[in-house]
Scaffold this motif. Sequence first.
Motif, PDB file in Angstrom:
ATOM      1  N   MET A  68      64.867  37.474  23.064  1.00  0.00           N
ATOM      2  CA  MET A  68      63.738  38.001  23.024  1.00  0.00           C
ATOM      3  C   MET A  68      62.715  37.311  22.418  1.00  0.00           C
ATOM      4  O   MET A  68      63.062  36.156  21.830  1.00  0.00           O
ATOM      5  CB  MET A  68      63.974  39.278  22.185  1.00  0.00           C
ATOM      6  CG  MET A  68      62.667  40.050  22.110  1.00  0.00           C
ATOM      7  SD  MET A  68      63.045  41.679  20.946  1.00  0.00           S
ATOM      8  CE  MET A  68      64.162  41.828  20.052  1.00  0.00           C
ATOM      9  N   LYS A  69      61.403  37.210  23.117  1.00  0.00           N
ATOM     10  CA  LYS A  69      60.275  36.296  22.567  1.00  0.00           C
ATOM     11  C   LYS A  69      59.425  37.212  21.964  1.00  0.00           C
ATOM     12  O   LYS A  69      59.188  38.189  22.084  1.00  0.00           O
ATOM     13  CB  LYS A  69      59.782  35.821  23.884  1.00  0.00           C
ATOM     14  CG  LYS A  69      60.752  34.792  24.527  1.00  0.00           C
ATOM     15  CD  LYS A  69      60.089  34.409  26.090  1.00  0.00           C
ATOM     16  CE  LYS A  69      59.323  33.108  25.530  1.00  0.00           C
ATOM     17  NZ  LYS A  69      58.683  32.567  26.935  1.00  0.00           N
ATOM     18  N   ILE A  70      58.599  36.450  20.963  1.00  0.00           N
ATOM     19  CA  ILE A  70      57.550  37.073  20.341  1.00  0.00           C
ATOM     20  C   ILE A  70      56.096  36.384  21.188  1.00  0.00           C
ATOM     21  O   ILE A  70      56.083  35.231  21.443  1.00  0.00           O
ATOM     22  CB  ILE A  70      57.400  36.652  19.038  1.00  0.00           C
ATOM     23  CG1 ILE A  70      56.271  37.578  18.383  1.00  0.00           C
ATOM     24  CG2 ILE A  70      57.079  35.295  18.455  1.00  0.00           C
ATOM     25  CD1 ILE A  70      56.542  37.748  16.982  1.00  0.00           C
ATOM     26  N   ARG A  71      55.186  37.254  21.365  1.00  0.00           N
ATOM     27  CA  ARG A  71      53.896  36.956  22.045  1.00  0.00           C
ATOM     28  C   ARG A  71      52.800  37.626  21.254  1.00  0.00           C
ATOM     29  O   ARG A  71      52.520  38.746  21.521  1.00  0.00           O
ATOM     30  CB  ARG A  71      54.043  37.589  23.480  1.00  0.00           C
ATOM     31  CG  ARG A  71      54.096  36.611  24.543  1.00  0.00           C
ATOM     32  CD  ARG A  71      53.867  37.138  25.868  1.00  0.00           C
ATOM     33  NE  ARG A  71      53.606  38.469  25.977  1.00  0.00           N
ATOM     34  CZ  ARG A  71      53.489  39.157  27.021  1.00  0.00           C
ATOM     35  NH1 ARG A  71      53.647  38.785  28.105  1.00  0.00           N
ATOM     36  NH2 ARG A  71      53.085  40.514  27.041  1.00  0.00           N
ATOM     37  N   PRO A  72      52.126  36.706  20.688  1.00  0.00           N
ATOM     38  CA  PRO A  72      50.902  37.341  19.841  1.00  0.00           C
ATOM     39  C   PRO A  72      49.893  37.666  20.765  1.00  0.00           C
ATOM     40  O   PRO A  72      50.035  37.287  21.783  1.00  0.00           O
ATOM     41  CB  PRO A  72      50.612  36.071  19.015  1.00  0.00           C
ATOM     42  CG  PRO A  72      51.615  35.091  19.055  1.00  0.00           C
ATOM     43  CD  PRO A  72      52.290  35.210  20.383  1.00  0.00           C
ATOM     44  N   VAL A  73      49.116  38.674  20.404  1.00  0.00           N
ATOM     45  CA  VAL A  73      47.965  39.162  21.177  1.00  0.00           C
ATOM     46  C   VAL A  73      46.407  38.616  20.709  1.00  0.00           C
ATOM     47  O   VAL A  73      46.439  38.306  19.484  1.00  0.00           O
ATOM     48  CB  VAL A  73      48.087  40.775  21.352  1.00  0.00           C
ATOM     49  CG1 VAL A  73      49.201  41.424  21.886  1.00  0.00           C
ATOM     50  CG2 VAL A  73      47.761  41.364  19.890  1.00  0.00           C
ATOM     51  N   GLU A  74      45.439  38.708  21.449  1.00  0.00           N
ATOM     52  CA  GLU A  74      44.156  38.080  21.559  1.00  0.00           C
ATOM     53  C   GLU A  74      44.226  36.883  20.728  1.00  0.00           C
ATOM     54  O   GLU A  74      44.687  35.925  21.197  1.00  0.00           O
ATOM     55  CB  GLU A  74      43.558  39.264  20.359  1.00  0.00           C
ATOM     56  CG  GLU A  74      43.551  40.873  21.186  1.00  0.00           C
ATOM     57  CD  GLU A  74      42.772  40.673  22.188  1.00  0.00           C
ATOM     58  OE1 GLU A  74      41.646  39.941  22.618  1.00  0.00           O
ATOM     59  OE2 GLU A  74      43.048  41.338  23.323  1.00  0.00           O
ATOM     60  N   ASP A  75      43.325  36.911  19.377  1.00  0.00           N
ATOM     61  CA  ASP A  75      43.194  35.617  18.873  1.00  0.00           C
ATOM     62  C   ASP A  75      44.013  35.152  17.771  1.00  0.00           C
ATOM     63  O   ASP A  75      44.076  34.678  16.590  1.00  0.00           O
ATOM     64  CB  ASP A  75      41.808  35.485  18.412  1.00  0.00           C
ATOM     65  CG  ASP A  75      41.823  36.336  17.006  1.00  0.00           C
ATOM     66  OD1 ASP A  75      42.489  37.356  17.135  1.00  0.00           O
ATOM     67  OD2 ASP A  75      40.646  36.093  16.447  1.00  0.00           O
ATOM     68  N   HIS A  76      45.585  35.562  17.906  1.00  0.00           N
ATOM     69  CA  HIS A  76      46.679  35.597  16.993  1.00  0.00           C
ATOM     70  C   HIS A  76      47.606  34.514  17.336  1.00  0.00           C
ATOM     71  O   HIS A  76      47.643  34.249  18.619  1.00  0.00           O
ATOM     72  CB  HIS A  76      47.194  36.761  16.510  1.00  0.00           C
ATOM     73  CG  HIS A  76      46.233  37.656  15.846  1.00  0.00           C
ATOM     74  ND1 HIS A  76      45.505  38.509  16.575  1.00  0.00           N
ATOM     75  CD2 HIS A  76      46.344  37.942  14.494  1.00  0.00           C
ATOM     76  CE1 HIS A  76      44.744  39.380  15.683  1.00  0.00           C
ATOM     77  NE2 HIS A  76      45.373  38.912  14.299  1.00  0.00           N
TER      78      HIS A  76
END
Length: 90
Positions: A1-9
Amino acid sequence: MKIRPVEDHLAVKLSTTENEKTVGGIIIPDTAKEKPQIAEVIAVGNDEDLQKIIKVGDKVLFGKYAGTEIEFEGEKLLILAKSDLLAIVE
């Protein structure tokens, strides 16, 4: 599993250190230590301006009380906003 921050994070990996022992033998737990303010970037959000500045693998300096600390797949991560970043450490 991967983590993908959204927008400007972005997600940064905090260094995990074991309990330290003083010269007198007193053990200092992690909760009594200051959290590190420099961390390695492991994921960048989809904001184009942020992607031009920060890349995975960069080390960044951030504010002392910035971000949200999470544990993801056994690692301590911090989710930071673009405004929380102070500098890129080279």
